[in-house]
Write an enzyme that holds these catalytic residues in place. Structure first.
Site, short mmCIF file in Angstrom:
data_model
loop_
_atom_site.label_atom_id
_atom_site.label_comp_id
_atom_site.label_asym_id
_atom_site.label_seq_id
_atom_site.Cartn_x
_atom_site.Cartn_y
_atom_site.Cartn_z
N ASP A 2 -2.14 -1.26 -3.98
CA ASP A 2 -2.45 0.13 -4.31
C ASP A 2 -1.13 0.88 -4.46
OD1 ASP A 2 -3.36 2.69 -4.55
OD2 ASP A 2 -4.49 2.73 -2.67
N TYR B 133 0.87 -1.17 0.00
CA TYR B 133 0.00 0.00 0.00
C TYR B 133 0.92 1.22 0.00
CZ TYR B 133 -3.11 3.66 1.72
OH TYR B 133 -3.80 4.84 1.88
#
Length: 612
Positions: A196, A157
């Protein structure tokens, strides 16, 4: 086999949305995703705040990385279906600094080498200094590395650029990720990076990427320039999902929910599955799942072939190159199933609150004093005719009274109540009688305890709230007739104010008419209807359509205030304002830049009503 990645924006908020709120366990949520390896980002929890069902699903092995200092922030997780694949090794972070206790041995580690700050060109911060190590970059729970034999999975992330000061942190994290992948490749490993990335790879991945002003300067941003160099054909990583959809437009995975951008698919693609060249023959298909709701992101996935044929003609089966038959007792030490709190050796706080045999209240507790026992008796001076029925509750429920009567009852002294109904048995008192040498001192202490405590002004005893108020014995503090009149005026104030306001609004004399000054019932009703009716929203200036009311939720001096925006949805080229959008690039099919505070709308409506 399917590998799925999803930024869920909070593991505790996901079950609040459909269809996830229809499942009774976290295992059922994982089963519904229909994937063998599930990677979550933004768990937004901590190890102590993680529920047992989320940490130990029946048929999945779970691995987590939590931020060290910020609770409810960031965090990543990997769930592996133990019926199809079991991880060999697992590490937390990218730098190798984060270690369990005791630290991982050389056999437990995935890599032999790790990124070093002095070997990588890092971006300096606003003060011109670069980090000497990667401890701060790895402290936010942003990466998990799991070895599945055929490949090494990295779930990340990446930081978002929330401000200019945050940009060096973001770029340095990207550089550390790239260096870790290169070191794994140098050791002969294939790598799959999911998660992400918080970067748009091409203008095709941005909702406004087609605009001329954005296309010309798209790769000027440092993060986009780095990502462009890391991806093929320049770099070593391949965007697996885009490989199957090379020219697909609007394939977005993230939307701004504050402006309802998902309704018109006005978003960006910042979630990726990146693979090294050796993994490309195994990839069968890849796509996004925008129909799955529950977050501001949607899941992405790739499917692997069950078997492939190499260039040399050799047939390879997926079940032969993945650790499927591994014993679950030999799980990596980072697995949640091996945490001390789930091993049975460490007691949890919840164990002290489990239901057991209900303890009986002690003899000196208030519950035991509600029913008479052989050691209790009634006072001698209490007549039998006045004795209450002890088979019923000793608490009297006060009947509803008017406000004045309640005030009398609140002032009533507790002298209206009888002496305590329960008293210690004299025989029991004799058994606990103190020695004679200390009788005088003890008796003085008991006398001090028995003396009634003087209450402060305006303070009532708890027992006074359970005494039935009586009007035959008023308290010494009498209520004067003037106070009764004032109270009656207070009760009727709202009604009187309403009548006066209606009369002033529709008074014919104020309008210069020679009619009676007393408003009729229909006139008063019409005036109140106009006053209490909701304010009509203003029309936006471009489309001439009623605007939509919003409320400020962000903590600031304007929190709670209402404002109006154009009711049309956002879309490519919607008017963000002259400072953010060129006039020639504005698309008037979408939202215009109309804005007006709710107070201004009410003021204009009031002026218009007064003028009429």
């Amino acid at each position: 086999m399917r590998i799925l990645s999803w930024n869920i924006n909070g593991v505790r908020t996901l079950p609040q949305y459909h269809p996830w709120n229809t499942f009774t366990s976290f295992q059922a949520i994982l089963e519904h995703l229909k994937a063998d390896i599930i990677c979550f980002q933004e768990m937004k929890t901590s190890r102590s705040g993680l529920s047992r069902c989320a940490a130990l699903p029946d048929d999945f092995e779970a691995f987590f990385s939590f931020p060290q200092n910020k609770g409810g922030y960031s965090g990543v997780a990997v769930y592996a279906n133990s019926r199809t694949v079991i991880p060999l090794r697992a590490e937390e972070g990218l730098s190798g600094i984060l270690q369990p206790k005791p630290p991982l041995t050389s056999d437990d580690r995935i890599s032999r080498s790790y990124p070093c700050a002095h070997e990588i060109e890092l971006m300096p911060d606003e003060h011109g200094s670069t980090p000497s190590d990667f401890a701060a970059l790895d402290a936010e729970g942003r990466a998990l590395i799991v070895d599945f034999g055929l490949f090494v999975l990295i779930n990340v992330y990446c930081p978002n650029e929330t401000s200019d000061a945050r940009l060096p942190f973001k770029i340095n994290f990207h550089v550390m990720l790239q260096d870790r992948v290169e070191k794994l490749m140098n050791e002969g490993r294939e790598v799959v990076v999911v998660g992400d990335i918080n970067v748009c790879a091409t203008p095709l991945d941005h909702c406004d990427g087609h605009l001329a002003s954005n296309t010309a300067t798209f790769y000027d941003h440092p993060a986009r320039a780095w990502f462009h160099r890391w991806l093929s054909p320049i770099g070593c990583m391949t965007d697996a999902v885009r490989t199957f959809w090379p020219g697909r437009k609007a394939m977005y995975t993230c939307w701004n929910t504050k402006i309802s951008a998902r309704e018109t698919n006005y978003g960006t693609r910042v979630d990726y599955i990146l693979v090294t060249p050796g993994m490309l023959p195994w990839i069968k298909h890849g796509d996004i799942q925008p129909s799955l709701k529950g977050s501001d992101h949607c899941p992405i996935y790739i499917d692997l072939h069950d078997e492939i044929t190499t260039d040399a003609g050799e047939r390879l089966f997926l079940r032969d190159v993945l650790p499927i038959d591994k014993n679950r007792e030999d799980l990596p030490r980072l697995a949640a199933r091996r945490w001390e709190e789930y091993s049975g050796k460490q007691k949890l706080l919840s164990m002290f609150f489990e239901k057991g045999n209900k303890p009986h209240p002690p003899s000196n507790s208030p519950l035991s004093s509600l029913s008479p026992t052989p050691d209790t008796q009634l006072p001698r001076d209490y007549s039998g005719a006045a004795q209450p029925n002890h088979t019923q509750s000793a608490i009297l429920i006060p009947s509803p009274n008017s406000s004045l009567r309640s005030r009398n009852a609140a002032c009533a002294s507790t002298s209206q109540l009888p002496e305590p109904l329960l008293q210690s048995n004299p025989s029991q008192s004799r058994q606990t009688e103190p020695p004679a040498s200390s009788t005088k001192r003890k008796s003085s202490d008991n006398a001090a305890k028995k003396a009634p405590k003087k209450l402060k002004g305006g303070q009532s005893k708890l027992s006074s709230f359970f005494a039935q108020p009586t009007v035959s014995h008023p308290c010494s503090q009498e209520i004067s007739p003037s106070e009764v009149t004032d109270y009656q005026d207070y009760i009727d104030s709202d009604h009187q104010l309403a009548l006066e306001l209606a009369a002033s609004l529709e008074n014919p004399l104020s309008q210069g008419l020679a009619t009676s000054a007393t408003p009729s019932a229909s006139q008063s009703k019409a005036a109140w209807s106009q006053l209490m009716a909701p304010i009509q929203p203003p029309n936006c200036l471009v489309h001439g359509e009623p605007a939509k009311e919003h409320t400020v939720n962000k903590p600031s001096s304007n929190k709670g205030k209402t404002f109006f925006l154009c009711s049309r949805p956002v879309g490519p080229g919607y008017d963000k304002g002259k400072s953010e959008r060129l006039r020639e690039e504005v698309d008037h099919r979408y939202r215009c830049n109309f804005f007006k505070w709710g107070n201004d709308v009410r003021r204009e409506a009031k002026d218009k009503f007064s003028a009429s």
